[in-house]
Design a protein around this motif. Structure first.
Motif, PDB file in Angstrom:
ATOM      1  N   VAL A 178       0.864  -1.182   0.000  1.00  0.00           N
ATOM      2  CA  VAL A 178       0.000   0.000   0.000  1.00  0.00           C
ATOM      3  C   VAL A 178       0.899   1.229   0.000  1.00  0.00           C
ATOM      4  N   ASP A 179       0.845   1.966  -1.096  1.00  0.00           N
ATOM      5  CA  ASP A 179       1.690   3.151  -1.285  1.00  0.00           C
ATOM      6  C   ASP A 179       0.929   4.352  -0.710  1.00  0.00           C
ATOM      7  N   GLU A 180       1.380   4.811   0.452  1.00  0.00           N
ATOM      8  CA  GLU A 180       0.653   5.878   1.165  1.00  0.00           C
ATOM      9  C   GLU A 180       1.339   7.234   1.029  1.00  0.00           C
ATOM     10  N   ALA A 181       1.804   7.544  -0.181  1.00  0.00           N
ATOM     11  CA  ALA A 181       2.492   8.823  -0.409  1.00  0.00           C
ATOM     12  C   ALA A 181       1.621  10.015   0.011  1.00  0.00           C
ATOM     13  N   TYR A 182       0.282   9.862  -0.102  1.00  0.00           N
ATOM     14  CA  TYR A 182      -0.618  10.998   0.144  1.00  0.00           C
ATOM     15  C   TYR A 182      -1.519  10.793   1.354  1.00  0.00           C
ATOM     16  N   VAL A 183      -1.204   9.803   2.183  1.00  0.00           N
ATOM     17  CA  VAL A 183      -2.147   9.396   3.231  1.00  0.00           C
ATOM     18  C   VAL A 183      -2.427  10.511   4.239  1.00  0.00           C
ATOM     19  N   MET A 204       5.724   4.816   2.696  1.00  0.00           N
ATOM     20  CA  MET A 204       5.477   6.240   2.914  1.00  0.00           C
ATOM     21  C   MET A 204       6.676   7.064   2.448  1.00  0.00           C
ATOM     22  N   THR A 205       6.458   8.374   2.331  1.00  0.00           N
ATOM     23  CA  THR A 205       7.517   9.241   1.824  1.00  0.00           C
ATOM     24  C   THR A 205       7.560  10.567   2.577  1.00  0.00           C
ATOM     25  N   TYR A 206       8.723  11.160   2.613  1.00  0.00           N
ATOM     26  CA  TYR A 206       8.878  12.512   3.158  1.00  0.00           C
ATOM     27  C   TYR A 206       8.633  13.567   2.079  1.00  0.00           C
ATOM     28  N   SER A 207       8.340  13.146   0.856  1.00  0.00           N
ATOM     29  CA  SER A 207       8.342  14.094  -0.263  1.00  0.00           C
ATOM     30  C   SER A 207       7.115  14.994  -0.323  1.00  0.00           C
ATOM     31  N   LYS A 208       5.990  14.573   0.251  1.00  0.00           N
ATOM     32  CA  LYS A 208       4.767  15.321   0.045  1.00  0.00           C
ATOM     33  C   LYS A 208       4.413  16.076   1.334  1.00  0.00           C
ATOM     34  N   SER A 209       3.766  15.397   2.294  1.00  0.00           N
ATOM     35  CA  SER A 209       3.302  16.124   3.488  1.00  0.00           C
ATOM     36  C   SER A 209       4.461  16.644   4.340  1.00  0.00           C
TER      37      SER A 209
HETATM   38  C1  LIG Z   1       5.395  11.034  -5.125  1.00  0.00           C
HETATM   39  C2  LIG Z   1       5.022   9.571  -5.088  1.00  0.00           C
HETATM   40  C3  LIG Z   1       5.907   8.583  -4.672  1.00  0.00           C
HETATM   41  C4  LIG Z   1       7.301   8.746  -4.313  1.00  0.00           C
HETATM   42  O1  LIG Z   1       8.056   9.669  -4.253  1.00  0.00           O
HETATM   43  P1  LIG Z   1       9.503   9.738  -3.626  1.00  0.00           P
HETATM   44  O2  LIG Z   1       9.818  11.157  -3.794  1.00  0.00           O
HETATM   45  O3  LIG Z   1      10.384   8.801  -4.400  1.00  0.00           O
HETATM   46  O4  LIG Z   1       9.367   9.313  -2.190  1.00  0.00           O
HETATM   47  C5  LIG Z   1       5.463   7.276  -4.601  1.00  0.00           C
HETATM   48  N1  LIG Z   1       4.227   6.946  -4.929  1.00  0.00           N
HETATM   49  C6  LIG Z   1       3.351   7.846  -5.352  1.00  0.00           C
HETATM   50  C7  LIG Z   1       1.983   7.417  -5.693  1.00  0.00           C
HETATM   51  C8  LIG Z   1       3.730   9.184  -5.460  1.00  0.00           C
HETATM   52  O5  LIG Z   1       2.858  10.075  -5.919  1.00  0.00           O
END
Ligand SMILES: *Cc1c(COP(=O)(O)O)cnc(C)c1O
Length: 355
Positions: A178-183, A204-209
């Motif tokens: 489960v890719d929670e990039a936007y959770v 999860m990622t530090y890139s968005k929130s």
């Molecule tokens: C932005 C995004 C990521 C990953 O981004 P990273 O900058 O590599 O952490 C992963 N999955 C989705 C759906 C995204 O939109």
């Protein structure tokens, strides 16, 4: 392509990242970055860093950061994997878990089919329903490695944990990622389920929130055995995948967790205000639980809106996939940025005789 490239990569179609233009200053609403800076604690951690430290490799185990994240998410350090952006986890996961083939919805994050091709993983795409909702039934019992962005990109729609559980229960012999990039923008996280499902990997990622796209930091939460599989591939690829600075700043961001939660709330409020104004202008879009809106409007081709906004200094994301030609994905920026976006959009509609 050179004549030296391994033939297995000859047909590989690489992922196309969103534009990062340098020709002028844009209101940049095309790659879902946060409009807000990293937290004051992150800034302090950076300014207190001695450049001399860069002489040394980073901690390949990333122990301090794993422990912080484990504390925040209520698990243990052995449930945490750290990576150079979460795209790296997706790469390792397709490499590790794709033996029986993969399955994911369509449309979704366009990097998934690239990773599948890269690692020779046979993949099946399950179309979303007409209203862009997820066809949960068709993702159940596939016997394949299952990849699900929740909320989904580029639609912004999320499913609840009941649906995630259904997919997990129906696929006990396969990993469900489960890719929670936007959770953090309004959906329910599956992180609380990792103790119950040895086949669940939450990414999860530090890139968005968390406002740190440029630091490149992602993490996965899952059963220790799954984490060990990812570590095996990491140590066979790049043991120092997360650099020293990023490890440190990532930990400082956990110390200031309230800051990113507050920012996410501001972005949600801006999203809802923007959505209201767009509706009045005749746009339609799914009810986003992410930091973007996936919009279209009758009589206005997506490409036209994209080009005209760009000429006016506003950058949004248009996709080359013909089935998405009507749409643009617009990241939620500050209230001021969205004000500019709305003003320019209104002007374009008037120019096109649509208002
Ligand atoms: C932005 C995004 C990521 C990953 O981004 P990273 O900058 O590599 O952490 C992963 N999955 C989705 C759906 C995204 O939109």
């Amino acid at each position: 392509m050179s004549r030296f490239l391994h033939p297995k990569y000859a047909a590989l179609e690489a992922y196309t990242p969103g534009e990062q233009p340098r020709d002028r200053r844009y209101v940049k609403l095309n790659t879902n970055e946060s409009p807000y800076p990293p937290s004051p604690e992150v800034t302090a951690a950076l300014s207190q860093t001695d450049v001399e430290e860069l002489r040394l490799y980073s901690d390949p185990e990333g122990k301090a950061l794993k422990e912080k994240l484990a504390w925040y998410y209520g698990c243990r350090a052995e449930n945490v994997f750290l990576s150079n952006g979460s795209d790296e986890i997706l790469n390792f996961a397709f490499m590790a878990f794709g033996a029986a083939g993969a399955v994911f919805p369509k449309p979704t994050y366009s990097f998934y089919p690239v990773f599948a091709q890269l690692h020779g993983v046979d993949y099946r795409e399950i179309p979303l329903k007409a209203d862009f909702s997820l066809d949960v039934e068709r993702l159940c019992g596939t016997g394949r490695f299952t990849v699900l962005a929740n909320p989904n990109a580029p639609t912004g729609l999320a499913v609840g944990l009941d649906s995630i559980r259904k997919i997990l229960d129906s696929n006990p012999e396969q990993v469900v990622l489960v890719d929670e990039a936007y959770v953090d923008f309004g959906a329910e996280s599956a992180a609380e389920l990792i103790g119950q499902y040895p086949n669940l990997l939450v990414v999860m990622t530090y890139s968005k929130s968390r406002s740190m796209a440029g630091a490149r930091l992602g993490f996965a939460l899952g059963d220790p055995a799954l984490i060990a599989d990812l570590e095996r591939l990491k140590y066979s690829t790049n043991p120092y995948n997360v650099n020293r600075l990023t490890l440190k700043l990532g930990a400082a961001a956990v110390d200031s967790a309230l800051y990113f939660v507050e920012n996410a709330k501001r972005i949600i409020a801006t999203r809802e205000r923007t959505a209201g104004a767009l509706r009045e202008m005749g746009f339609t879009f799914p009810a986003s639980q992410a930091n973007f809106l996936f919009l279209s409007r009758k009589n206005l081709p997506g490409e036209v809106l994209y080009q005209k906004l760009k000429a006016r200094g506003v950058l949004v994301r248009h996709f080359s996939d013909p089935s998405l030609a009507d749409y643009n994905r617009v990241s939620i920026g500050t209230d001021e940025e969205m004000g500019i976006f709305l003003r320019e959009t209104r002007a374009i509609l008037e120019e096109e005789g649509l208002l």
